[in-house]
Design an enzyme around this catalytic site. Sequence first.
Site, PDB file in Angstrom:
ATOM      1  N   ASN A  52       1.150  -1.132  -0.268  1.00  0.00           N
ATOM      2  CA  ASN A  52       0.375   0.050   0.247  1.00  0.00           C
ATOM      3  C   ASN A  52       0.882   1.288   0.730  1.00  0.00           C
ATOM      4  O   ASN A  52       1.549   1.533   1.236  1.00  0.00           O
ATOM      5  CB  ASN A  52      -0.899  -0.156   1.402  1.00  0.00           C
ATOM      6  CG  ASN A  52      -2.042   1.501   1.118  1.00  0.00           C
ATOM      7  OD1 ASN A  52      -1.898   2.125   0.679  1.00  0.00           O
ATOM      8  ND2 ASN A  52      -2.547   1.024   2.333  1.00  0.00           N
TER       9      ASN A  52
ATOM     10  N   ARG B  37      -2.942  -2.059  -3.361  1.00  0.00           N
ATOM     11  CA  ARG B  37      -3.952  -0.468  -3.670  1.00  0.00           C
ATOM     12  C   ARG B  37      -2.968   0.105  -4.140  1.00  0.00           C
ATOM     13  O   ARG B  37      -2.466   0.465  -3.831  1.00  0.00           O
ATOM     14  CB  ARG B  37      -3.673  -0.555  -1.793  1.00  0.00           C
ATOM     15  CG  ARG B  37      -4.982   0.282  -1.539  1.00  0.00           C
ATOM     16  CD  ARG B  37      -4.857   0.998   0.331  1.00  0.00           C
ATOM     17  NE  ARG B  37      -5.644   2.104  -0.062  1.00  0.00           N
ATOM     18  CZ  ARG B  37      -5.967   3.262   0.310  1.00  0.00           C
ATOM     19  NH1 ARG B  37      -4.677   3.688   1.230  1.00  0.00           N
ATOM     20  NH2 ARG B  37      -7.037   3.814   0.587  1.00  0.00           N
TER      21      ARG B  37
ATOM     22  N   HIS C  76     -12.917   3.876  -0.616  1.00  0.00           N
ATOM     23  CA  HIS C  76     -12.818   2.680   0.956  1.00  0.00           C
ATOM     24  C   HIS C  76     -13.312   1.591  -0.687  1.00  0.00           C
ATOM     25  O   HIS C  76     -14.187   0.980   0.562  1.00  0.00           O
ATOM     26  CB  HIS C  76     -13.436   3.626   1.472  1.00  0.00           C
ATOM     27  CG  HIS C  76     -12.721   4.753   3.075  1.00  0.00           C
ATOM     28  ND1 HIS C  76     -13.574   5.605   3.022  1.00  0.00           N
ATOM     29  CD2 HIS C  76     -10.623   4.765   2.931  1.00  0.00           C
ATOM     30  CE1 HIS C  76     -12.200   6.287   3.667  1.00  0.00           C
ATOM     31  NE2 HIS C  76     -11.295   5.846   3.455  1.00  0.00           N
TER      32      HIS C  76
ATOM     33  N   ARG D  11      -9.994  16.479   7.379  1.00  0.00           N
ATOM     34  CA  ARG D  11     -10.776  17.119   5.821  1.00  0.00           C
ATOM     35  C   ARG D  11     -11.912  17.359   6.130  1.00  0.00           C
ATOM     36  O   ARG D  11     -12.761  16.937   7.103  1.00  0.00           O
ATOM     37  CB  ARG D  11     -11.186  16.119   4.542  1.00  0.00           C
ATOM     38  CG  ARG D  11      -9.488  14.873   4.402  1.00  0.00           C
ATOM     39  CD  ARG D  11      -9.636  14.304   3.290  1.00  0.00           C
ATOM     40  NE  ARG D  11      -8.734  14.302   3.337  1.00  0.00           N
ATOM     41  CZ  ARG D  11      -8.626  12.472   2.964  1.00  0.00           C
ATOM     42  NH1 ARG D  11     -10.047  11.495   3.431  1.00  0.00           N
ATOM     43  NH2 ARG D  11      -7.900  11.600   2.865  1.00  0.00           N
TER      44      ARG D  11
ATOM     45  N   GLU E  82      -9.235  -4.546   4.809  1.00  0.00           N
ATOM     46  CA  GLU E  82      -8.610  -4.108   3.702  1.00  0.00           C
ATOM     47  C   GLU E  82      -7.606  -5.060   2.319  1.00  0.00           C
ATOM     48  O   GLU E  82      -7.098  -5.540   1.561  1.00  0.00           O
ATOM     49  CB  GLU E  82      -8.258  -3.426   3.439  1.00  0.00           C
ATOM     50  CG  GLU E  82      -9.818  -1.634   3.451  1.00  0.00           C
ATOM     51  CD  GLU E  82      -9.399  -1.210   3.749  1.00  0.00           C
ATOM     52  OE1 GLU E  82      -8.864  -0.508   4.595  1.00  0.00           O
ATOM     53  OE2 GLU E  82      -9.784   0.310   3.158  1.00  0.00           O
TER      54      GLU E  82
END
Length: 411
Positions: free
Chosen positions: A11, A92, A181, A242, A386
């Site tokens: 990743n 990923r 996601h 965010r 994940e």
Amino acid sequence: MSNPSRVLVLNSGSSSLKFAVIDPYSGTLDLSGIGDALGQDEPTVSWKCDGRTQSSGLPAEAQHSDVIRFLVDEILSKCADLQEHLIAVGHRVVHGGEKFSHSVLIDDAVLNTIRDCIALAPLHNPAAVQGIEAAFNAFPDLPQVAVFDTAFHQSMPRHAYIYALPYELYRDHGLRRYGMHGTSHRFVTERAAELLNLPVNEVNIISAHLGNGASITAIRDGHSVDTSMGLTPLEGLVMGTRSGDVDPGLIMHLASRLDYRVKEINELLNRKSGLLGISELSSDCRALEQAAAEGHDGAQLALDIFCYRLAKYIASYHGVLSQVDALVFTGGIGENSSLVREKVLAHLDGLGYELDMARNLRARFGEEGPISTERSAVTLVIPTNEEWVIARDTASLAPPNRPNGDPSSRE
Ligand code: ADP
């Protein structure tokens, strides 16, 4: 090792590279680690294998390729002979644009298409490309697979993904909602179907992935039909740093009235807003819960807004889906914060949600299961995984025989 096949999962972030070696069939993690502060003065690599955590410095300005070289030379060979059990590498990749609705075996054409998607994800995709190139050099004999964060959301209908902007911006520049996601929302969907005893293509859920980044997805018959993130991960829910949804007019106001430049607005909305911006204290939910309990008003307000905005999305997704089999919480906050779950459900009693206080308090640190009462709309906590999805997809796409390392054999 009962089943010796292992997948290396990579990743790649802009200044980090997370790695893991996983049994794709059981999900067992043999090794996990991270190369951090890459390209900077003092990069490091740390890893956990056989229950032992170790770390090491890397040369100044070390890159993703240096972490992979260190992984091969110093870690894999010394950690349960993992190298000889690797059957493939899974990557990923954040953005697959409209080109990828599933995971794919990487060949030169795929790599070029991932490069083309850099325009849509200038912060994320270059790192993925770097990680893939470095892995091809380090493991020329292993097939490599790309697993996209956006792929699961490619099933969204047009009315969910087109912005109300001049259509040519979509047609000519691909500006639309893509969602992120997806790997986590997919894992949760498949697991929820198992827990609810439903075939995955018949399950209807609302999946709330709440980590440092956060997004929520409406899933009908096992497919994403709407999600809160958009062209970028900035849209939607309040997150650690965010803003999530804001009035686009705010951006003109910042620029014309307060003299903000584009770079500063980007920094403001992505890194200085959300829980951190509201609380003026921290982006970390755990720290805010503690501060709020001690009477910190900003921390309390940040948690209130986070939960209220999330509840509004959940209510709207009840409108999107004609039937909801379960609401699912996942991600670091969703899996661990009984307070956030309680505050969110308190807004939703009109939709039939009722929390089982004892179950809610118990559901943390990887516990899976229902947190609602028997008469409530079903609410589940499902720890996401994940890396396991990436390992599973990678193993299923990797050809049974390893290619011979000739790049032309990378089909
Ligand atoms: P990332 O999106 O970076 O993968 P995670 O999914 O690990 O992040 O989620 C990180 C968030 O989870 C942080 O805000 C952290 O405070 C929160 N978190 C982790 N454990 C708890 C806990 N026990 N209670 C409340 N929040 C928690």
